[in-house]
Design a protein around this motif. Structure first.
Motif, PDB file in Angstrom:
ATOM      1  N   UNK A   2      14.004  84.450  36.806  1.00 49.92           N
ATOM      2  CA  UNK A   2      13.319  85.181  35.756  1.00 49.92           C
ATOM      3  C   UNK A   2      12.375  84.255  34.994  1.00 49.92           C
ATOM      4  N   UNK A   3      12.795  83.040  34.725  1.00 50.10           N
ATOM      5  CA  UNK A   3      11.952  82.097  33.988  1.00 50.10           C
ATOM      6  C   UNK A   3      10.684  81.769  34.767  1.00 50.10           C
ATOM      7  N   UNK A   4      10.813  81.568  36.059  1.00 49.38           N
ATOM      8  CA  UNK A   4       9.632  81.263  36.863  1.00 49.38           C
ATOM      9  C   UNK A   4       8.690  82.459  36.915  1.00 49.38           C
ATOM     10  N   UNK A   5       9.232  83.669  37.002  1.00 53.68           N
ATOM     11  CA  UNK A   5       8.400  84.872  36.996  1.00 53.68           C
ATOM     12  C   UNK A   5       7.570  84.924  35.717  1.00 53.68           C
ATOM     13  N   UNK A   6       8.189  84.627  34.597  1.00 54.12           N
ATOM     14  CA  UNK A   6       7.487  84.709  33.328  1.00 54.12           C
ATOM     15  C   UNK A   6       6.467  83.589  33.167  1.00 54.12           C
ATOM     16  N   UNK A   7       6.715  82.434  33.787  1.00 53.53           N
ATOM     17  CA  UNK A   7       5.693  81.390  33.800  1.00 53.53           C
ATOM     18  C   UNK A   7       4.462  81.884  34.547  1.00 53.53           C
ATOM     19  N   UNK A   8       4.677  82.506  35.698  1.00 55.55           N
ATOM     20  CA  UNK A   8       3.565  82.956  36.520  1.00 55.55           C
ATOM     21  C   UNK A   8       2.828  84.133  35.883  1.00 55.55           C
ATOM     22  N   UNK A   9       3.526  84.950  35.110  1.00 59.02           N
ATOM     23  CA  UNK A   9       2.872  86.061  34.436  1.00 59.02           C
ATOM     24  C   UNK A   9       2.257  85.648  33.104  1.00 59.02           C
ATOM     25  N   UNK A  10       2.794  84.630  32.471  1.00 57.04           N
ATOM     26  CA  UNK A  10       2.205  84.113  31.247  1.00 57.04           C
ATOM     27  C   UNK A  10       2.866  84.640  29.992  1.00 57.04           C
ATOM     28  N   UNK A  11       2.673  83.896  28.907  1.00 61.29           N
ATOM     29  CA  UNK A  11       3.310  84.248  27.644  1.00 61.29           C
ATOM     30  C   UNK A  11       2.700  85.516  27.045  1.00 61.29           C
ATOM     31  N   UNK A  12       1.418  85.756  27.277  1.00 65.40           N
ATOM     32  CA  UNK A  12       0.802  86.981  26.763  1.00 65.40           C
ATOM     33  C   UNK A  12       1.521  88.212  27.311  1.00 65.40           C
ATOM     34  N   UNK A  13       1.834  88.171  28.592  1.00 62.73           N
ATOM     35  CA  UNK A  13       2.560  89.287  29.218  1.00 62.73           C
ATOM     36  C   UNK A  13       3.948  89.417  28.601  1.00 62.73           C
ATOM     37  N   UNK A  14       4.633  88.275  28.444  1.00 60.64           N
ATOM     38  CA  UNK A  14       5.986  88.310  27.897  1.00 60.64           C
ATOM     39  C   UNK A  14       5.976  88.809  26.456  1.00 60.64           C
ATOM     40  N   UNK A  15       5.033  88.316  25.638  1.00 58.91           N
ATOM     41  CA  UNK A  15       5.001  88.728  24.240  1.00 58.91           C
ATOM     42  C   UNK A  15       4.686  90.217  24.114  1.00 58.91           C
ATOM     43  N   UNK A  16       3.782  90.727  24.948  1.00 62.54           N
ATOM     44  CA  UNK A  16       3.410  92.138  24.879  1.00 62.54           C
ATOM     45  C   UNK A  16       4.569  93.037  25.277  1.00 62.54           C
ATOM     46  N   UNK A  17       5.403  92.576  26.216  1.00 61.48           N
ATOM     47  CA  UNK A  17       6.488  93.408  26.727  1.00 61.48           C
ATOM     48  C   UNK A  17       7.859  92.841  26.384  1.00 61.48           C
ATOM     49  N   UNK A  18       7.941  92.049  25.317  1.00 55.00           N
ATOM     50  CA  UNK A  18       9.200  91.394  24.968  1.00 55.00           C
ATOM     51  C   UNK A  18      10.291  92.409  24.664  1.00 55.00           C
ATOM     52  N   UNK A  19       9.972  93.420  23.860  1.00 52.40           N
ATOM     53  CA  UNK A  19      11.004  94.405  23.517  1.00 52.40           C
ATOM     54  C   UNK A  19      11.451  95.202  24.753  1.00 52.40           C
ATOM     55  N   UNK A  20      10.485  95.581  25.566  1.00 56.05           N
ATOM     56  CA  UNK A  20      10.845  96.289  26.784  1.00 56.05           C
ATOM     57  C   UNK A  20      11.692  95.443  27.704  1.00 56.05           C
ATOM     58  N   UNK A  21      11.370  94.137  27.820  1.00 55.75           N
ATOM     59  CA  UNK A  21      12.162  93.248  28.672  1.00 55.75           C
ATOM     60  C   UNK A  21      13.551  93.020  28.083  1.00 55.75           C
ATOM     61  N   UNK A  22      13.632  93.009  26.751  1.00 56.56           N
ATOM     62  CA  UNK A  22      14.943  92.860  26.118  1.00 56.56           C
ATOM     63  C   UNK A  22      15.857  94.025  26.512  1.00 56.56           C
ATOM     64  N   UNK A  23      15.349  95.245  26.399  1.00 56.79           N
ATOM     65  CA  UNK A  23      16.177  96.402  26.737  1.00 56.79           C
ATOM     66  C   UNK A  23      16.366  96.534  28.245  1.00 56.79           C
ATOM     67  N   UNK A  24      15.382  96.071  29.022  1.00 54.30           N
ATOM     68  CA  UNK A  24      15.579  96.044  30.468  1.00 54.30           C
ATOM     69  C   UNK A  24      16.700  95.080  30.837  1.00 54.30           C
ATOM     70  N   UNK A  25      16.752  93.936  30.157  1.00 49.69           N
ATOM     71  CA  UNK A  25      17.848  93.001  30.379  1.00 49.69           C
ATOM     72  C   UNK A  25      19.187  93.596  30.000  1.00 49.69           C
ATOM     73  N   UNK A  26      19.221  94.339  28.882  1.00 54.73           N
ATOM     74  CA  UNK A  26      20.464  95.021  28.493  1.00 54.73           C
ATOM     75  C   UNK A  26      20.877  96.018  29.569  1.00 54.73           C
ATOM     76  N   UNK A  27      19.879  96.737  30.127  1.00 54.49           N
ATOM     77  CA  UNK A  27      20.194  97.695  31.194  1.00 54.49           C
ATOM     78  C   UNK A  27      20.737  96.977  32.425  1.00 54.49           C
ATOM     79  N   UNK A  28      20.160  95.803  32.755  1.00 52.90           N
ATOM     80  CA  UNK A  28      20.673  95.010  33.876  1.00 52.90           C
ATOM     81  C   UNK A  28      22.126  94.617  33.627  1.00 52.90           C
TER      82      UNK A  28
END
Length: 483
Positions: A2-28
């Motif tokens: 997951x960390x490598x994926x986010x490096x390749x997608x960039x922090x802008x992507x992570x910051x924009x979708x941080x809340x969605x990724x948080x709840x996606x992680x909870x769903x996982x």
């Protein structure tokens, strides 16, 4: 991963979708718990046969794609195809024998990885090494759980394995998203992954008197100056022919231990990834450097040559403050090549961000502390690579911030290879051999040369050929009827 994926997608992507990724992680996490409980009940609800058929179809499709591939991509896809087909066959075999062997395979993978992580972390003692040992112990316990037949006599092996993937992946996603929502907007993925250097719960002494850490706003907003290629080194001579000799590319130079120019006692894997021993008993660890067309050259060495005796090297393996020595950054490749000889291996990456690389370089070179395992030449290159390729996959796809990109990247077999290499470098120590393979895996992920412009074109080559052949048959039939 997951960390490598986010490096390749960039922090802008992570910051924009941080809340969605948080709840996606909870769903996982929730799905992982549900699958594990179902496995304890002999996989009563999990569709084993359907899952096996999907695995088999994915394996056959990957093998077909591998036929038209080349190089590392082809080898990696063939390995993935065989793994999927073997796993699907064992699941379809069912009953005791298929589930038993599948459980033994998963258990052995967890056991080997856990033991390797425990041993390497105990020897190197990098920051948070106790956490790494704890995770290694957890993997060993998971291996024991796979080995023993309780409580379902191996019937729940597949749900167990999937639940582990969901639990580990979900936890990483939750923690990264949580940190992304709390740190400043000027931060980068590099700062999110590493942060300030700490030793035994405190910031290392030399960092208290040097430039700000990489995660501060000052480092992120440092001015970027365009440099000319003539400052340090002309464009690499041996770029792949399809890109042209003038194509801009990062060059990762690696001097492998086996290329030390001394008679060596051959140990194939150890020589490549750790160190080589010559006839007199001296240890050669190799060297790594990174050169950019903009004029940046990152090559880190101890200011005074380290002793190469086995006793000295063994003592220096621990990543503690008492093993820190003064370091020096080499000025350019020609000077280093004159001293070391030409690099024995080179890897090229074209999809990189020169501005991010220079910001990293401004912060990294402010600290000249050298440590054989924690802050060496290979660490410098690996972290510079991650800074340079941050957001590379979004750049290649026109900066489209969609969930489909995340899913597409996670299904790429080259990502698994790069993630495993990165894990070895983080939990053991980065070496020139690991950096070389890591750079090659990143090149397969972020560069478009040697790949089709569209992922679908790469995944459906045979169907395209069949459609073209069918159209040709229709034209032939029409001409025959007209005649």
């Amino acid at each position: 991963m997951i960390r490598l994926v986010l490096i390749l997608l960039g922090f802008d992507y992570l910051r924009e979708r941080a809340r969605g990724m948080f709840w996606l992680g909870i769903a996982f996490l929730a799905a992982g718990v549900a699958l594990f409980v179902d496995g304890l009940d002999s996989a009563r609800f999990f569709p084993l046969e359907l899952f096996a058929m999907l695995l088999l179809a994915a394996g056959v499709g990957t093998f077909v794609v591998a036929i038209v591939g080349a190089g590392g991509m082809r080898a990696m896809r063939i390995f993935k195809a065989l793994s999927l087909c073997v796993a699907a066959s064992l699941v379809l075999a069912g009953h005791h024998h298929g589930n038993f062997w599948l459980s033994m395979i998963f258990g052995t993978l967890f056991l080997v990885d856990g033991l390797l992580q425990c041993i390497s972390a105990s020897v190197v003692r990098f920051p948070r090494w106790r956490w790494a040992v704890g995770m290694g112990v957890l993997e060993i316990l998971i291996a024991i759980f796979f080995y023993q037949p309780w409580p379902t006599h191996y019937a729940g092996t597949v749900p167990y394995a999937l639940s582990m993937w969901l639990l580990f992946g979900g936890w990483s996603m939750v923690m990264l998203a949580y940190r992304a929502m709390r740190i400043p907007e000027t931060a980068t993925i590099e700062s999110l992954m590493h942060g300030p250097r700490r030793r035994h719960g405190r910031v290392a002494p030399h960092e208290q008197r040097t430039a700000p850490p990489l995660w501060t706003a000052d480092a992120e907003q440092a001015p970027v100056h365009k440099m000319t290629k003539t400052l340090l080194f002309p464009p690499p001579r041996d770029l792949p022919p399809e890109t042209g000799a003038d194509a801009a590319a990062l060059t990762v130079h690696v001097w492998t231990p086996s290329g030390a120019g001394q008679p060596l006692r051959r140990r194939p894997l150890i020589d490549r990834y750790i160190a080589a021993v010559d006839a007199s008993g001296a240890i050669w660890t190799g060297h790594a450097a990174l050169q950019s067309p903009e004029g940046i050259y990152i090559s880190f060495d101890p200011a005074e040559p380290l002793s190469r005796t086995p006793e000295s090297v063994t003592q220096a393996l621990r990543a503690s403050v008492d093993n820190d020595v003064a370091g020096i950054f080499e000025p350019d490749y020609p000077s280093e090549a004159a001293r070391r000889g030409e690099s024995t291996a080179r890897v090229y990456l074209r999809n990189y961000d020169a501005a991010r690389l220079e910001r990293f370089w401004h912060a990294w070179r402010a600290d000249t502390t050298y440590n054989l395992t924690y802050r060496n030449c290979a660490v410098s290159v690996a972290r510079a690579l991650e800074a340079a390729v941050e957001g590379a996959l979004l750049r290649r796809r026109g900066n489209r911030h969609t969930w489909g990109i995340l899913l597409q990247v996670m299904l790429t077999p080259e990502l698994w290879l790069a993630a495993q290499i990165r894990k070895r470098g983080k939990t053991m120590a980065w070496t020139p051999g690991l950096v070389r393979d890591y750079a090659r895996a990143l090149s397969l992920l972020v560069d478009s040369h040697g790949q089709a412009k569209s992922r679908w074109r790469l995944h459906l080559p045979v169907l395209k050929r069949l459609r073209a052949q069918r159209r040709q048959w229709r034209r032939d039939d029409g001409e025959g009827q007209a005649g």
